[in-house]
Design a protein around this motif. Sequence first.
Motif, PDB file in Angstrom:
ATOM      1  N   TRP A 164       0.825  -1.214   0.000  1.00  0.00           N
ATOM      2  CA  TRP A 164       0.000   0.000   0.000  1.00  0.00           C
ATOM      3  C   TRP A 164       0.855   1.259   0.000  1.00  0.00           C
ATOM      4  O   TRP A 164       0.551   2.242  -0.685  1.00  0.00           O
ATOM      5  CB  TRP A 164      -0.922  -0.039   1.226  1.00  0.00           C
ATOM      6  N   GLY A 167       2.450   2.854  -3.423  1.00  0.00           N
ATOM      7  CA  GLY A 167       1.689   3.489  -4.490  1.00  0.00           C
ATOM      8  C   GLY A 167       0.235   3.106  -4.468  1.00  0.00           C
ATOM      9  O   GLY A 167      -0.226   2.367  -3.587  1.00  0.00           O
ATOM     10  N   TYR A 168      -0.476   3.601  -5.449  1.00  0.00           N
ATOM     11  CA  TYR A 168      -1.927   3.430  -5.504  1.00  0.00           C
ATOM     12  C   TYR A 168      -2.294   2.125  -6.203  1.00  0.00           C
ATOM     13  O   TYR A 168      -1.569   1.626  -7.062  1.00  0.00           O
ATOM     14  CB  TYR A 168      -2.557   4.635  -6.218  1.00  0.00           C
ATOM     15  N   ARG A 202       2.711   7.361  -1.106  1.00  0.00           N
ATOM     16  CA  ARG A 202       1.403   8.013  -1.195  1.00  0.00           C
ATOM     17  C   ARG A 202       1.459   9.363  -0.474  1.00  0.00           C
ATOM     18  O   ARG A 202       2.197   9.536   0.497  1.00  0.00           O
ATOM     19  CB  ARG A 202       0.321   7.142  -0.579  1.00  0.00           C
ATOM     20  N   ASP A 230      -8.123   1.179   0.930  1.00  0.00           N
ATOM     21  CA  ASP A 230      -7.969   1.620  -0.457  1.00  0.00           C
ATOM     22  C   ASP A 230      -9.267   1.414  -1.241  1.00  0.00           C
ATOM     23  O   ASP A 230      -9.812   0.301  -1.277  1.00  0.00           O
ATOM     24  CB  ASP A 230      -6.846   0.839  -1.143  1.00  0.00           C
ATOM     25  N   SER A 443       1.513  -2.944  -6.660  1.00  0.00           N
ATOM     26  CA  SER A 443       2.154  -1.672  -6.316  1.00  0.00           C
ATOM     27  C   SER A 443       3.559  -1.832  -5.746  1.00  0.00           C
ATOM     28  O   SER A 443       4.309  -0.846  -5.717  1.00  0.00           O
ATOM     29  CB  SER A 443       1.301  -0.917  -5.294  1.00  0.00           C
ATOM     30  N   THR A 494       2.682   5.720  -8.418  1.00  0.00           N
ATOM     31  CA  THR A 494       2.980   6.576  -7.272  1.00  0.00           C
ATOM     32  C   THR A 494       2.110   7.829  -7.247  1.00  0.00           C
ATOM     33  O   THR A 494       2.188   8.612  -6.302  1.00  0.00           O
ATOM     34  CB  THR A 494       4.460   6.985  -7.259  1.00  0.00           C
ATOM     35  N   ARG A 495       1.306   7.991  -8.260  1.00  0.00           N
ATOM     36  CA  ARG A 495       0.216   8.968  -8.231  1.00  0.00           C
ATOM     37  C   ARG A 495      -0.991   8.308  -8.871  1.00  0.00           C
ATOM     38  O   ARG A 495      -0.845   7.389  -9.678  1.00  0.00           O
ATOM     39  CB  ARG A 495       0.589  10.267  -8.947  1.00  0.00           C
TER      40      ARG A 495
END
Length: 519
Positions: A164, A167-168, A202, A230, A443, A494-495
């Motif tokens: 988690w 990154g997303y 994040r 998430d 991720s 990462t975004r």
Amino acid sequence: MHTGKQTGMPGQRVELASLINRGLEPEDDSPAAESPVFTDDPFKLGVASGEPLPDGFVLWTRLAPDPLAEDGLGGMPDRSVPVRWEIAEDEHFRKIVRRGTASALPELAHSVHVEVNGLKPARYYWYRFKAGQEISRAGRTKTAPPPYADLAGMSFSLASCQAWYHGYFTAYRHMAADHPDVVFFLGDYIYEYPINENNLYRDVKLSDAHNAKTVTLSQYRLRYSLFKTDPDLQAIHALAPWIVTMDDHEVENNYAGVYSQYNPSVEEFLKQRAAAYQAFYENIPVRSTSIPKGPDMLMYRRFRYGNLAEFNVLDTRQYRSKYPANERERLDPARSILGKAQEQWLFRGLSRSNAIWNMLTQQVVLAQIDRDTGPGTAYSVDQWDGYPATRDRLFSAYQTCGIKNPVVLTGDIHRHAAADLKADFNDPQSKTIGTELIATSISSDGDGAETDSLAPIWLGNPHVKLYNAQRGYVRCTMTPKQLKADFQVLPYITRPGAPVSTYAGFVIEAGRPGLQRIH
């Protein structure tokens, strides 16, 4: 269903089993305790389903109005709470086919596991929960087809390794758009490492409670809560049933059976493993057959999809032999990555299978990967290369029993890869007896790249047909004639908001082992 050798702590399974047995009430009008009044939504961790059979599945939720409460209990009181559930044949819940009340118990972090049966095969159902006056989101799930039905096709997705903090989970948003019949999760649902400014990619702030290695039950519970907040993970859980196996990070990196690489005593590590297994059970839609017995948890099991496919879900962590100290030990035929009981269960099941496709759903790379690009050899002992005798016994079973169309589904390495399984990996001209599809991480390791420094090592093995170091998942469609695998990748995670594309696609034809690249 058969277990491997048990390692002790017998009291806990009796206790947890008794909690589960009294946790499910058949009628709506027999609640276990008075419903509380919630000051916030208790369903912030979402809903999920799993373990699909022709007549039912497992439904899951966990009450947590304050998911990140540092004690891991989600802001819930220390008492049982009745949770009503209902299942419908339509998304508007006009035709309810099952309903009941389950007890969300503090001993199980107020999680709920409802094992439903008596439903129709191969069809969608919708479900939801109610606690007090609060109603969960609706989830959708699907039963498996009849066990010997002539199934025209099915779809499934492969996912693994969802750190988690790295990154997303955008990959899950794209997976949901594919509407798979079932999702196979191949390990590392959580990670045990401390989360801090060095690895948190994040744009969020966390309390100091997260900056600690997970060892205790409360820490593991908090870590699951964090990951399960998430929204994309919640969405794919609510869209399709999951069949989950665990790898090492649900407990600790690179553990082998009862041994930790960080050198606590066996007794200390088993206490940690017991806490980790209980938290796993509390947060994953698995059946009561997987209720932990202290540090032991039955995770190998088998699922059938008509005459089309049989999926053998393996556990390559809990029963494996200790890592070898030298090459002589590595080659010792007495060593196993599965343990004797699981090997026998697997080989007996394979010998009896009449499915068109015979699948292994498991954690670590099975194909031989020589990591020395020169004249020597070097192998990762954490993967099946550390237990070649088990692989030899599996390949012998494939050939002796005439197993049709063996395919291995793997995670762990944070890379997309695909390989032919050879009768003799040291002879590229030897017979191809099966195929391995390896899914990259959702991720873990951040954005990744199309290639990296390990690519020459992997692709230097001639049976390896694909290597990619981006994030993503594998999308599969299966018919009696072929299995098609699309390796889906995202340019960044990462975004949020990354698009998805197909990096490579392969077909495996029934009766013709080996990978054929189609794009």
